[in-house]
Design a protein around this motif. Structure first.
Motif, PDB file in Angstrom:
ATOM      1  N   ASP A 184      54.642  10.034  54.733  1.00  0.00           N
ATOM      2  CA  ASP A 184      54.597   9.818  56.593  1.00  0.00           C
ATOM      3  C   ASP A 184      54.875   8.346  56.817  1.00  0.00           C
ATOM      4  OD1 ASP A 184      53.680  12.499  56.367  1.00  0.00           O
ATOM      5  OD2 ASP A 184      52.172  12.809  57.472  1.00  0.00           O
ATOM      6  N   LYS A 196      48.845  19.838  59.251  1.00  0.00           N
ATOM      7  CA  LYS A 196      49.018  19.443  60.163  1.00  0.00           C
ATOM      8  C   LYS A 196      49.644  20.602  61.328  1.00  0.00           C
ATOM      9  CE  LYS A 196      50.832  15.920  57.720  1.00  0.00           C
ATOM     10  NZ  LYS A 196      52.775  15.164  57.045  1.00  0.00           N
ATOM     11  N   ASP A 251      52.166  17.266  65.264  1.00  0.00           N
ATOM     12  CA  ASP A 251      51.963  16.327  63.658  1.00  0.00           C
ATOM     13  C   ASP A 251      53.215  16.869  63.047  1.00  0.00           C
ATOM     14  OD1 ASP A 251      50.706  14.076  65.156  1.00  0.00           O
ATOM     15  OD2 ASP A 251      49.063  15.681  64.670  1.00  0.00           O
ATOM     16  N   THR A 252      53.112  18.085  63.124  1.00  0.00           N
ATOM     17  CA  THR A 252      54.118  18.723  61.699  1.00  0.00           C
ATOM     18  C   THR A 252      55.353  18.492  61.351  1.00  0.00           C
ATOM     19  OG1 THR A 252      55.462  20.812  63.201  1.00  0.00           O
ATOM     20  CG2 THR A 252      53.137  21.101  62.757  1.00  0.00           C
TER      21      THR A 252
END
Length: 608
Positions: free
Chosen positions: A526, A206, A210-211
Motif C-alpha cells: 500500500d 479492507k 480502503d478496498t
C-alpha cells in the motif's frame, strides 16, 4: 442568482432545443407573409443570452474575465447596432457548442462511471456460521473482521481472504485478466470481482474506500481532475488572453469607428477550443489507460513519462515474480532442523518475500519471539527460545564480526545468514525467478526510446550482476539500503537525467518519492502504491511500454488540440481584417473548431 443559474443549467438541453426551433422558425417565416425573423433572433438572444450573462457575472465576482463575458459584450453590442441576426446566431451556436462539449466530456468520463457501477452496493453478512445464515446489509455497514457470504454469480463486496469454501473468481475489474482465479481457504479476494463458481465465506480485511477497487476509483477520479503543466499554462493564458481581446476590440472600435468590426473581434476572439482541448485530452487519455489497468495519478504523470530518459528498477517483485523459494541450505553449526526452526520463528513476523520463502520451506512448530529489532537494509536481530539471533545479509554479519567467506552458495540467488549467539549457524540461497516477459518488454521499451536501464537492489552484488547481465542493463548496484537507492537517484538527476523508479515494496518508498516519476507494480505494498505516480494494476511487465505509448499519444493529442485552437483564432482574425469573414461565419467556424478538438480528443478512447 445561483438559484437562477442552477435552473438554466438543469434545463440547458431544453433551452438549446427551443433556440434551434426558433432558428428554424426565423428562416421559414421568410417564406411566408409573416416575417418573424428579427423577433425570433431577439428571442434567441434573450433565451440563451441570460444564462451566459449570469455565468459571466459570476466569473467577474472572482475577478475572472471569462469567455462568457466576451460573448455577452459581443451580443449586447450586436443588439445595440441592430444586428439581431448576428446576436441570435452567435448565442445559438455558442449554446449548441456548450451542450455538445458537455455531452462529450460526459461520454469521455464513462470509464469512471463504469468503474463506479461495478462497485458492490450490498453484502450478505453471516449471522450464524454453523447454519450459514446471513442478512443483506449495505456495503458501508460492513466492518473489519465481519464474515460475508458470497454466492455464485455475485460480487465480492470487500477485500479480504477466504475463510471457508472454494471457487473461481473473475478478477477482470481489478487486473484486467478475464481468466477465472481459483480461490480456496486463505487466498485473498478483492471487492468488485465476481464469483463464477462455488460458494465462499470471506472475512473482511479492507472495506469501503480502503478496498483495492475503491482506491482505483479514487485514483482515477483524482487523476481526471488534475492538470498538467500544459493545462495550467493554458488556464493562465486564457486569463490574459480575454482582456487582450477586449482591449483590441476597444482600440479597433475607437480608431475605425466601426462598432460592427469591434463586435466581431469579440466574437471571433473567444478561445473556446483552446480551453476545452486540453481537458478533453486529459480525461479521455486517463480514462483509456485506466480501462487497460494503468492508473495515472494525474495527467502530469503522463506528461512526465514522456520526458523520462532513465528507468531505475528494484529487483524483487519488480523484475522478478516476487515469489522466491529456498533453493539451497548450508548448515554450519548445530542441528539443521533446530536452526531452521529458530530462523522460521523470527521470519514468521515479516512480510518480506524472502521471509515468506523461508516459512514456506519450514513446516514445523514455531517458537515465540521475545523481542525483535529491524536493522534497516540488513536484516533482523531478536531473542528466540533464549538464543540471540541475527538474520540477514552479509553486511549484517560483517558489521557484527561474523565471517561468511568460503561458503559456496548459489550466486544467482539471494543469500540469508543465521547467526546464533554470535556464531554463524545457517546459510540459505533463495532464488526468485525473473518475470517471463521481462527481457522482451525491456526491449520493447528501448524500441520506443533509447532509455538507460539501472538496477538497484539490497541483494548481494553477485546476484544483482547476474540479473543485470541476463536483462542487458546498463548499470547494476547491489547491497544498497533504501536511503542509498534514493541517493543514487539524486545523483542521476544531478547529472541531468529524468528518472523513473519502478518498485513494489515499503523499502522502495524513499526511491519512489525521490524519482521524477514513481511507478508501482500492482502487487506492491500500500505504501509503494500511495507514493507512486503511476500504478500498473495488472502487475504485468508488459504494461510499462503500454503506459509509455499511452502517455506519448495523450500528450501529443493535447499539443495537437492547442495547435488547432490557436491556428483557428489566427486564421479567423486574418480573414476578418482581410474582409473575408463576418460575425456569423466566424462564430460557425469557431464552434466547428471546438467540435474538431473534441473529436480529436475522443480518438484517445480507442487506445489499446
Amino acid at each position: 442568482m445561483i438559484t437562477i443559474q442552477n435552473w438554466f443549467s438543469e434545463h440547458k438541453k431544453h433551452l438549446t432545443i427551443s433556440m434551434t426551433v426558433l432558428v428554424a422558425i426565423a428562416y421559414l417565416s421568410r417564406l411566408t407573409p409573416y416575417n418573424l425573423y428579427n423577433v425570433s433572433m431577439i428571442a434567441i438572444a434573450a433565451l440563451g443570452g441570460v444564462p451566459i450573462l449570469l455565468r459571466a457575472a459570476s466569473a467577474l465576482r472572482y475577478k475572472i474575465v471569462s469567455i462568457e463575458f466576451l460573448v455577452s459584450i459581443a451580443v449586447i453590442s450586436a443588439l445595440f447596432i441592430g444586428e439581431y441576426s448576428e446576436a441570435g446566431i452567435v448565442i445559438w451556436l455558442f449554446s449548441l457548442g456548450d451542450l455538445l462539449e458537455e455531452a462529450t466530456l460526459a461520454k469521455s468520463r464513462q470509464s469512471i462511471q463504469d468503474l463506479v457501477n461495478l462497485a458492490p452496493k450490498t453484502a450478505l453478512k453471516i449471522t450464524d456460521l454453523d447454519s450459514k445464515t446471513s442478512e443483506e446489509v449495505d456495503v458501508d455497514e460492513v466492518e473489519l473482521g465481519d464474515l460475508l457470504l458470497v454466492k455464485t454469480g455475485s460480487q465480492v463486496p470487500v477485500d479480504g481472504s477466504v475463510y471457508q469454501g472454494d471457487g473461481h473468481v473473475n478478477e477482470a475489474s481489478i487486473t484486467g485478466e478475464s481468466k477465472p482465479s481459483h480461490k480456496e481457504v486463505g487466498t485473498p479476494v478483492y471487492a468488485g470481482t465476481s464469483l463464477e463458481s462455488g460458494t465462499l465465506i470471506v472475512q473482511a480485511e479492507k472495506v469501503g474506500e480502503d478496498t483495492t477497487f475503491g482506491r482505483l476509483i479514487e485514483l482515477v477520479e483524482e487523476a481526471q481532475d488534475s492538470k498538467t503543466k500544459v493545462q495550467k499554462l493554458i488556464d493562465r493564458f486564457s486569463q490574459y488572453y480575454t482582456p487582450f481581446v477586449l482591449l483590441l476590440a476597444l482600440v479597433v472600435g475607437f480608431f475605425t469607428k466601426d462598432v460592427r468590426l469591434a463586435t466581431t473581434i469579440l466574437v471571433l476572439g473567444c478561445p473556446g477550443a483552446l480551453v476545452i482541448g486540453v481537458p478533453i485530452s486529459t480525461v479521455t487519455g486517463i480514462g483509456s489507460s485506466a480501462k487497460s489497468g494503468i492508473i495515472a495519478k494525474g495527467s502530469a504523470a503522463l506528461d512526465q513519462l514522456t520526458k523520462i530518459d532513465t528507468f531505475v528498477f528494484d529487483k524483487t517483485g519488480t523484475l522478478t515474480t516476487g515469489k522466491p523459494s529456498v533453493s539451497q541450505v548450508v548448515n554450519l553449526t548445530g542441528n539443521e532442523r533446530d536452526n531452521l526452526q529458530l530462523l522460521a520463528s523470527l521470519e514468521a513476523e515479516s512480510d518480506h518475500p524472502l521471509a515468506k520463502a523461508i516459512n514456506a520451506y519450514y513446516d514445523g512448530d514455531l517458537f515465540p519471539v521475545a523481542k525483535s529489532e529491524v536493522v534497516a537494509g540488513r536484516g533482523l536481530a531478536a531473542q528466540v527460545n533464549g538464543a540471540n539471533l541475527l538474520v540477514g545479509n552479509e553486511r549484517l554479519m560483517s558489521e557484527n564480526g561474523i565471517a561468511t567467506a568460503g561458503i559456496d552458495l548459489d550466486p544467482t540467488g539471494s543469500h540469508v545468514y543465521l547467526a546464533v549467539n554470535g556464531k554463524l549457524a545457517l546459510a540459505l540461497a533463495i532464488a526468485d525467478t525473473l518475470r517471463s516477459d521481462a527481457l522482451e518488454q525491456l526491449a520493447a521499451l528501448r524500441k520506443i526510446k533509447p532509455y538507460k536501464f539501472v538496477l538497484l537492489s539490497g541483494d548481494q552484488q553477485t546476484v544483482v550482476d547476474a540479473v543485470a547481465r541476463e536483462l542487458n542493463f546498463d548499470e547494476a548496484h547491489g547491497s544498497l539500503l533504501p536511503a542509498d537507492k534514493a541517493a543514487y537517484i539524486k545523483s542521476l538527476q544531478a547529472g541531468g537525467h529524468q528518472v523513473a523508479f519502478i518498485g513494489d515494496g515499503i523499502n522502495d518508498s524513499p526511491a519512489l518519492a525521490t524519482a521524477d516519476l514513481a511507478i508501482a507494480m500492482g502487487s506492491g505494498t500500500d505504501v509503494a502504491i500511495d507514493v507512486s505516480d503511476l500504478v500498473l494494476v495488472k502487475d504485468q511487465f508488459s504494461q510499462l511500454p503500454t503506459a509509455v505509448r499511452f502517455a506519448n499519444k495523450t500528450i501529443a493529442n493535447m499539443r495537437q488540440n492547442i495547435a488547432i485552437s490557436l491556428l483557428t483564432v489566427a486564421l479567423l482574425f486574418i480573414g476578418l481584417f482581410a474582409g473575408y469573414v463576418e460575425m456569423g461565419l466566424g462564430m460557425l467556424i469557431h464552434e466547428l473548431s471546438i467540435l474538431v478538438v473534441t473529436a480529436n480528443g475522443m480518438r484517445l478512447l480507442r487506445l489499446t
